[in-house]
Design a protein around this motif. Structure first.
Motif, short mmCIF file in Angstrom:
data_model
loop_
_atom_site.label_atom_id
_atom_site.label_comp_id
_atom_site.label_asym_id
_atom_site.label_seq_id
_atom_site.Cartn_x
_atom_site.Cartn_y
_atom_site.Cartn_z
N GLU A 108 0.83 -1.21 0.00
CA GLU A 108 0.00 0.00 0.00
C GLU A 108 0.86 1.25 0.00
O GLU A 108 0.53 2.25 -0.66
N ALA A 109 2.00 1.22 0.70
CA ALA A 109 2.87 2.39 0.75
C ALA A 109 3.50 2.67 -0.60
O ALA A 109 3.56 3.83 -1.05
N PHE A 110 3.95 1.61 -1.30
CA PHE A 110 4.56 1.82 -2.61
C PHE A 110 3.54 2.36 -3.62
O PHE A 110 3.85 3.24 -4.43
N VAL A 111 2.33 1.83 -3.58
CA VAL A 111 1.29 2.30 -4.50
C VAL A 111 0.92 3.74 -4.17
O VAL A 111 0.77 4.58 -5.08
N ALA A 112 0.78 4.06 -2.88
CA ALA A 112 0.45 5.43 -2.49
C ALA A 112 1.55 6.41 -2.89
O ALA A 112 1.28 7.55 -3.28
N ASP A 113 2.82 5.97 -2.80
CA ASP A 113 3.93 6.84 -3.23
C ASP A 113 3.81 7.17 -4.72
O ASP A 113 3.99 8.33 -5.13
N ALA A 114 3.57 6.15 -5.55
CA ALA A 114 3.46 6.38 -6.99
C ALA A 114 2.26 7.27 -7.31
O ALA A 114 2.34 8.15 -8.18
N GLU A 115 1.17 7.06 -6.60
CA GLU A 115 -0.02 7.90 -6.80
C GLU A 115 0.28 9.35 -6.45
O GLU A 115 -0.08 10.27 -7.20
N ALA A 116 0.96 9.56 -5.32
CA ALA A 116 1.31 10.92 -4.91
C ALA A 116 2.26 11.56 -5.91
O ALA A 116 2.13 12.76 -6.23
N ALA A 117 3.21 10.79 -6.43
CA ALA A 117 4.15 11.33 -7.41
C ALA A 117 3.43 11.77 -8.67
O ALA A 117 3.72 12.84 -9.23
N LEU A 118 2.50 10.95 -9.16
CA LEU A 118 1.74 11.32 -10.36
C LEU A 118 1.01 12.64 -10.17
O LEU A 118 1.02 13.50 -11.06
N GLU A 119 0.39 12.79 -9.03
CA GLU A 119 -0.41 13.99 -8.80
C GLU A 119 0.47 15.22 -8.61
O GLU A 119 0.18 16.29 -9.15
N GLN A 120 1.57 15.08 -7.87
CA GLN A 120 2.45 16.23 -7.64
C GLN A 120 3.23 16.63 -8.89
O GLN A 120 3.52 17.80 -9.10
N LEU A 121 3.58 15.65 -9.72
CA LEU A 121 4.30 15.94 -10.96
C LEU A 121 3.36 16.36 -12.09
O LEU A 121 3.81 16.77 -13.16
N GLU A 122 2.05 16.24 -11.85
CA GLU A 122 1.03 16.58 -12.85
C GLU A 122 1.25 15.82 -14.14
O GLU A 122 1.20 16.38 -15.24
N LEU A 123 1.47 14.52 -14.02
CA LEU A 123 1.72 13.66 -15.19
C LEU A 123 0.44 13.02 -15.72
O LEU A 123 0.40 12.63 -16.89
N ALA A 124 -0.54 12.82 -14.88
CA ALA A 124 -1.72 12.04 -15.26
C ALA A 124 -2.58 12.79 -16.29
O ALA A 124 -2.60 14.01 -16.31
N PRO A 125 -3.30 12.03 -17.15
CA PRO A 125 -3.31 10.56 -17.27
C PRO A 125 -2.03 10.07 -17.92
O PRO A 125 -1.55 10.64 -18.88
N VAL A 126 -1.48 9.00 -17.38
CA VAL A 126 -0.09 8.63 -17.63
C VAL A 126 0.02 7.22 -18.18
O VAL A 126 -0.91 6.41 -18.08
#
Length: 322
Positions: A108-126
């Protein structure tokens, strides 16, 4: 160019994200806000996107495997950067990201990290491109947040449970490492030629491990904690991950190396379980496909991404679900 971007993962953990090439040449609007080469910056965070941001090229997030680091994706990131904004993430416990000895290392921590990175980097939809452990993180995130992911590449990761015996074998393997290594040449030779776990010489494997070593007073040692790596691995080896795979709705490319850890029968079953799965095989490659055969890796991945990634607000690719 190399550029580090600091992001914050789950539990406030510090994560390092990296761009390894110049941004795509997609016009001045797409380049707005790009920092100077070599700069370190904070991710802009999520929020309402401007017209300029919506014109940015599609994003690709690259997730390394266990013991890896973002720099292992540098070659892939450079050719991706011709068309996309490609960012590689040092996952917790790896690379330049935080490595708390007593921190959380569950799935759950690894998935949450990737989710947070996508949102903070404004990459989505990715597009998520993951190798081994990173591939598992990628498909678990795609199942959890389909709104963030429009394409997925799984590189040499099994969906079946590996079992307790596998964990014991890894523990013994870590104990067999002749650390500290006197030189990086010794690192390359042991992991590429002398490691008893090898069936045949693999220089690319030696290069892979040379990149995760750092020089200490007594020689070269891994940048990660083997004890933490065993804790990370413990969180997935006892469980199968077929149910999460079946929940992935975006187009998904499953890539295996002919001599890798993912067998052909299991890879083809993964493609069958995936609602929109595609199979690809790279000959003369082992587990480290993008290291072993970078040209063949590009030949199977690049057309898949071109067929499935679209500019934000643009028309869907052929065959996409509305």
């Amino acid at each position: 160019m190399v550029r580090r971007i600091d992001v914050t993962g789950a539990d406030g953990i510090g994560l390092a994200a990296w761009e390894f090439a110049d941004p795509p040449k997609a016009g001045p609007e797409a380049l707005a806000g790009v920092a100077a080469p070599g700069a370190t910056e904070q991710a802009p965070g999520s929020g309402r996107r401007t017209d300029t941001q919506r014109r940015k090229p599609p994003g690709v997030l690259l997730l390394h495997g266990l013991m890896g680091r973002a720099s292992h994706w540098a070659g892939t990131a450079r050719w991706l950067a011709d068309r996309y904004r490609a960012v590689a993430l040092d996952q917790r416990g790896h690379g330049r990201s935080d490595k708390p000895q007593e921190g959380r290392y569950d799935r759950e921590a690894f998935v949450a990290d990737a989710e947070a990175a996508l949102e903070q980097l404004e990459l989505a939809p990715v597009a998520l491109v993951g190798h081994a452990m990173g591939a598992l993180t990628a498909w678990q995130l795609a199942a959890k947040r389909p709104d963030l992911v429009q394409a997925l590449v799984i590189s040499d990761m099994r969906a079946s449970a590996l079992g307790e015996q596998s964990q014991r074998e890894w523990e013994e393997w870590f104990k067999s490492w002749p650390v500290p290594f006197a030189t990086l040449a010794d690192v390359r030779r042991w992991f590429g030629e002398d490691d008893p776990a090898l069936e045949r010489s693999r220089p690319s494997r030696g290069e892979f491990f040379a990149e995760v070593m750092s020089e200490r007073e007594d020689g070269w040692r891994p940048t990660f904690s083997p004890e933490v790596m065993m804790r990370v691995r413990e969180t997935w080896v006892h469980d199968a991950h077929w149910d999460e795979l079946a929940q992935v709705r975006c187009p998904t490319l499953v890539v295996r190396g002919l001599d890798g850890e993912l067998g052909r029968a299991e890879a083809q079953e993964m493609v069958r379980v995936l609602p929109r799965g595609i199979y690809a095989e790279v000959t003369e490659a082992g587990h480290l496909i993008h290291y072993d055969q970078p040209d063949d890796w590009r030949r199977v991945v690049e057309p898949f991404l071109q067929a499935t990634l679209t500019l934000p607000g643009g028309p869907p690719p052929p065959g996409a679900t509305p």
